[in-house]
Design a protein around this motif. Structure first.
Motif, PDB file in Angstrom:
ATOM      1  N   LEU A 155      -1.802   3.109  -8.283  1.00 46.19           N
ATOM      2  CA  LEU A 155      -2.174   2.010  -9.178  1.00 46.19           C
ATOM      3  C   LEU A 155      -1.467   0.767  -8.633  1.00 46.19           C
ATOM      4  O   LEU A 155      -0.248   0.647  -8.744  1.00 46.19           O
ATOM      5  CB  LEU A 155      -1.711   2.301 -10.607  1.00 46.19           C
ATOM      6  N   TYR A 156      -2.244  -0.108  -7.988  1.00 50.12           N
ATOM      7  CA  TYR A 156      -1.647  -1.258  -7.312  1.00 50.12           C
ATOM      8  C   TYR A 156      -1.616  -2.487  -8.211  1.00 50.12           C
ATOM      9  O   TYR A 156      -2.589  -2.759  -8.922  1.00 50.12           O
ATOM     10  CB  TYR A 156      -2.455  -1.618  -6.061  1.00 50.12           C
ATOM     11  N   ASP A 157      -0.540  -3.217  -8.111  1.00 48.41           N
ATOM     12  CA  ASP A 157      -0.453  -4.501  -8.797  1.00 48.41           C
ATOM     13  C   ASP A 157      -1.181  -5.539  -7.937  1.00 48.41           C
ATOM     14  O   ASP A 157      -0.752  -5.838  -6.827  1.00 48.41           O
ATOM     15  CB  ASP A 157       1.025  -4.876  -8.950  1.00 48.41           C
ATOM     16  N   LEU A 213       0.830  -1.213   0.000  1.00 46.84           N
ATOM     17  CA  LEU A 213       0.000   0.000   0.000  1.00 46.84           C
ATOM     18  C   LEU A 213       0.859   1.256   0.000  1.00 46.84           C
ATOM     19  O   LEU A 213       1.890   1.322   0.668  1.00 46.84           O
ATOM     20  CB  LEU A 213      -0.953   0.019   1.202  1.00 46.84           C
ATOM     21  N   ARG A 214       0.396   2.248  -0.749  1.00 48.54           N
ATOM     22  CA  ARG A 214       1.169   3.487  -0.862  1.00 48.54           C
ATOM     23  C   ARG A 214       0.853   4.418   0.304  1.00 48.54           C
ATOM     24  O   ARG A 214      -0.065   5.221   0.262  1.00 48.54           O
ATOM     25  CB  ARG A 214       0.839   4.198  -2.181  1.00 48.54           C
ATOM     26  N   VAL A 215       1.665   4.330   1.336  1.00 48.32           N
ATOM     27  CA  VAL A 215       1.428   5.103   2.557  1.00 48.32           C
ATOM     28  C   VAL A 215       2.278   6.378   2.525  1.00 48.32           C
ATOM     29  O   VAL A 215       3.425   6.350   2.089  1.00 48.32           O
ATOM     30  CB  VAL A 215       1.786   4.260   3.801  1.00 48.32           C
ATOM     31  N   GLY A 216       1.711   7.469   3.028  1.00 48.27           N
ATOM     32  CA  GLY A 216       2.493   8.690   3.175  1.00 48.27           C
ATOM     33  C   GLY A 216       2.429   9.619   1.972  1.00 48.27           C
ATOM     34  O   GLY A 216       1.644   9.418   1.053  1.00 48.27           O
ATOM     35  N   TRP A 217       3.295  10.645   2.030  1.00 49.32           N
ATOM     36  CA  TRP A 217       3.300  11.745   1.061  1.00 49.32           C
ATOM     37  C   TRP A 217       1.893  12.340   0.920  1.00 49.32           C
ATOM     38  O   TRP A 217       1.394  12.648  -0.155  1.00 49.32           O
ATOM     39  CB  TRP A 217       3.848  11.328  -0.301  1.00 49.32           C
ATOM     40  N   ALA A 256      -5.433 -11.283  -9.531  1.00 52.55           N
ATOM     41  CA  ALA A 256      -5.299 -11.663 -10.941  1.00 52.55           C
ATOM     42  C   ALA A 256      -5.284 -13.185 -11.082  1.00 52.55           C
ATOM     43  O   ALA A 256      -5.999 -13.758 -11.908  1.00 52.55           O
ATOM     44  CB  ALA A 256      -4.016 -11.065 -11.529  1.00 52.55           C
ATOM     45  N   ARG A 257      -4.485 -13.843 -10.235  1.00 51.26           N
ATOM     46  CA  ARG A 257      -4.417 -15.311 -10.288  1.00 51.26           C
ATOM     47  C   ARG A 257      -5.771 -15.921  -9.947  1.00 51.26           C
ATOM     48  O   ARG A 257      -6.207 -16.883 -10.571  1.00 51.26           O
ATOM     49  CB  ARG A 257      -3.335 -15.828  -9.335  1.00 51.26           C
ATOM     50  N   GLU A 258      -6.416 -15.312  -8.929  1.00 50.49           N
ATOM     51  CA  GLU A 258      -7.689 -15.855  -8.481  1.00 50.49           C
ATOM     52  C   GLU A 258      -8.753 -15.811  -9.580  1.00 50.49           C
ATOM     53  O   GLU A 258      -9.538 -16.748  -9.727  1.00 50.49           O
ATOM     54  CB  GLU A 258      -8.160 -15.057  -7.249  1.00 50.49           C
ATOM     55  N   LEU A 314      -3.502  -7.800 -13.249  1.00 48.51           N
ATOM     56  CA  LEU A 314      -4.606  -6.927 -12.827  1.00 48.51           C
ATOM     57  C   LEU A 314      -4.040  -5.806 -11.972  1.00 48.51           C
ATOM     58  O   LEU A 314      -3.307  -6.060 -11.008  1.00 48.51           O
ATOM     59  CB  LEU A 314      -5.649  -7.719 -12.027  1.00 48.51           C
ATOM     60  N   LYS A 315      -4.383  -4.597 -12.348  1.00 48.30           N
ATOM     61  CA  LYS A 315      -3.991  -3.458 -11.525  1.00 48.30           C
ATOM     62  C   LYS A 315      -5.245  -2.744 -11.042  1.00 48.30           C
ATOM     63  O   LYS A 315      -6.241  -2.668 -11.759  1.00 48.30           O
ATOM     64  CB  LYS A 315      -3.094  -2.505 -12.310  1.00 48.30           C
TER      65      LYS A 315
END
Lengths: 410, 410
Positions: B82-84, A75-79, B89-91, B97-98
């Protein structure tokens, strides 16, 4: 960890190796992580930061107590943004006021900073499950950050925690144990479970790495201000871990040469729960307090990081301010209306304290101040609704409209 | 605006000057902003972006329909993570999947992108008050962004909007008119008021600049993927403005040479409210629909941007997928548990549709997909609680604990 020297008890100064699952000292004191700032100077500089494209708390990795090989949790925490709140500054009579909106973290509170480091240390410890007791935000941040990293979480919450926070935990797949008791009882049960089941312990009371994560908010305040340190930083205080982390962050930056002075802290507690402020004012050890405030995240009658917090207030030549629930509600509205920032009650208590301090002449008119908003108002909309009142209800017709707005361009 | 050629009606192709308060065409069609992409190529490039330190949607200013001198509104909108989502995705059986978590915007939804541009255009129009009708997120984003910019807002909401959204509005100081009626009645009343009182109109139905703000989510998806465009982008569809904006964003980037191909869109609606998907499938004009879904932000029976949305689906060789409220709840849990992302029902409907499309073999196993989560789950915790169940309640004693965790390291 070449940049970490060791851990040290804040009470008896006994030293420990900074192992991933280090907890409290044999004397019962919490431990603090000590760094090799000469070495950190080689790794990090103002110039290096200005080139860094990692817009998260992990841009300050040379200041974080993790191994080089440890992955930053997903997770992108901060900034979080630091807003210039010019109108509010004029309204309360200070030269400059900036609002650090930490409610915009992934699970909507500053606690994500601590949980991000906790997940990294749990990874180093080889743990698959992380546990904590929390009034809410520590828990939801742990649940979210653990889920993203593929770890399990077990959370002990007091039954009074607002439903928004519980919903988050459950959606993140945490095992949620709602304890029909006080925060202190939650804490005891969590500690027992951690010991019994071998889980990684994310309780701010025993884990020295959490305030190390929280300190990144100060790095950001400094960097986002062009390394011009404010005169005061105001923050709400519950368990004591956050204000301790904030102070550590400024001290780290000072020791490494990134900033040239330190701010004063404004420690804000609720009138109905002020054990840390009381102890800081009297010099006496903290005494258990009632937990009488709607700002549930700072309703901590037995603060477990009181030592670190009180040291921070002392070292920072800090002010202590207590605010009523009414003053907290008022701050919530003022902040929203002047800055577009929506904080939860505990999240805006720091702002309420700042407003009170300015009104009472405790801070100078030419002061430059930062107020840290520690959690998102959506976490507790019932409190927000109580503060803000109700909408104007009308039937769907024009006549009703004209009663509200009798003239053109109202 | 040297980079803007004009506005054009999406229906009859009549052209208009892109004035700040431009609304719909005389024929009733919505208008679209046309750009000079050759000129934009001079202003913006992949290299220029990689040097840009403005981590907000305003980094794409050369693509936004505002004057050079217009200040970017104060709230930091955009550049959401934008999380990987590898495990998910596997599921579900796709290659990649992002998750674009747009619930982390200042007022916790993607609508902040539209409101940021609306505030900028209201500034250009010299307006002091902005109004809109909204099921919630458009409203709270307008209220927050207007407050931060020192403007007034008047919001018309249907009385069924969840309390979290109303609380936000009130805290931001908006004048909130709760209309005891449908979204359509809200909309009509708002339009009347705008005309009567001379306010700036932020209704997505008539304001061509809103989808221009929303398109920045596509710029970010492209840039955060290193300009490697995904095969599919899945998004929930209500009024139609968001999917239209997403498509415009990819087309802009393509026209300016920043990307080399376009994605296919997956348009996801609720089974109980699917006028746009129905129209896209049949080729017939959209018909008013019932609004039968818990995903309140996409419960739009008479979508006002249907034309732009249907064109987008057509041009993008898009898929249409309808999901039940149960599938939306399920997606909310899966997303939280595998990725640490907490979306509101309408916010995760796109993910629900993507899961369904993958399950039904509508998308290829080697596809690279992005799912846009449009709003934060804290906006509607009642739905989250219904989806997630309840915590385990125990008294504060160890015996109770052992009943839940009978073995070590559960």
């Amino acid at each position: 960890m070449k940049h970490v020297i060791c851990a040290e008890c804040v009470k008896c100064k006994k030293k420990y190796e900074a192992a991933p699952n280090l907890t409290t000292c044999v004397c019962g004191g919490v431990t603090d992580i000590l760094y090799d700032y000469e070495y950190i100077r080689f790794l990090l500089s103002k110039n290096a930061l200005s080139d860094c494209r990692d817009m998260s708390m992990w841009r300050y990795r040379p200041f974080l107590p993790v191994e080089d090989a440890t992955p930053a949790p997903p997770l992108r925490v901060g900034w979080s943004p630091l807003y210039d709140a010019g109108r509010l500054a004029r309204e309360i009579g200070v030269k400059e006021l900036k609002i650090k909106d930490d409610g915009l973290n992934p699970t909507s509170s500053l606690k994500d900073r601590a949980s991000s480091v906790a997940v990294a240390k749990a990874f180093e410890a080889g743990a698959k499950t992380i546990a904590c007791a929390s009034t809410g935000n520590a828990a939801s941040s742990l649940a979210g950050n653990a889920a993203a990293a593929g770890m399990k979480s077990v959370i002990f919450v007091p039954s009074r925690a607002p439903s928004g926070k519980i919903a988050q935990l459950l959606i993140f797949g945490a095992v949620v144990i709602s304890v029909d008791g006080t925060y202190a009882e939650c804490f005891r049960l969590s500690a027992e479970a951690v010991k019994k089941y071998g889980w990684y312990d994310r309780s701010a009371a025993v884990n020295p790495y959490l305030s190390e994560g929280k300190k990144t908010v100060s790095f950001e305040i400094a960097e986002q201000s062009g390394f011009a340190v404010p005169d005061y930083v105001a923050v709400s205080v519950g368990d004591g871990c956050t204000i301790a982390g904030i102070w550590k962050g400024f001290k780290d930056m000072f020791a490494s040469g990134c900033i040239e002075r330190l701010p004063r802290l404004i420690s804000v507690q609720a009138e109905g729960c002020r054990p840390i402020n009381r102890a800081a004012e009297t010099g006496l050890p903290p005494e258990p307090s009632e937990e009488n405030t709607t700002a549930d995240s700072i309703a901590v009658g037995i603060p477990r990081n009181a030592d670190k917090a009180i040291n921070a207030i002392k070292e920072a030549n800090g002010l202590t301010v207590d605010v009523s629930d009414g003053e907290i509600s008022e701050a919530m509205k003022i902040l929203g209306q002047t800055s577009g920032v929506f904080g939860e009650p505990a999240g805006v208590a720091g702002t309420a304290g700042l407003i009170k301090a300015a009104k009472n002449g405790l801070i100078e008119k030419n002061a430059r101040v930062v107020s840290v908003v520690t959690g998102n108002g959506l976490k507790d909309t019932a409190s927000a609704l109580r503060a803000a009142g109700n909408p104007i209800s009308i039937p769907p017709d024009t006549g009703a409209l004209e009663k509200i707005f009798p003239i053109r361009d109202a």
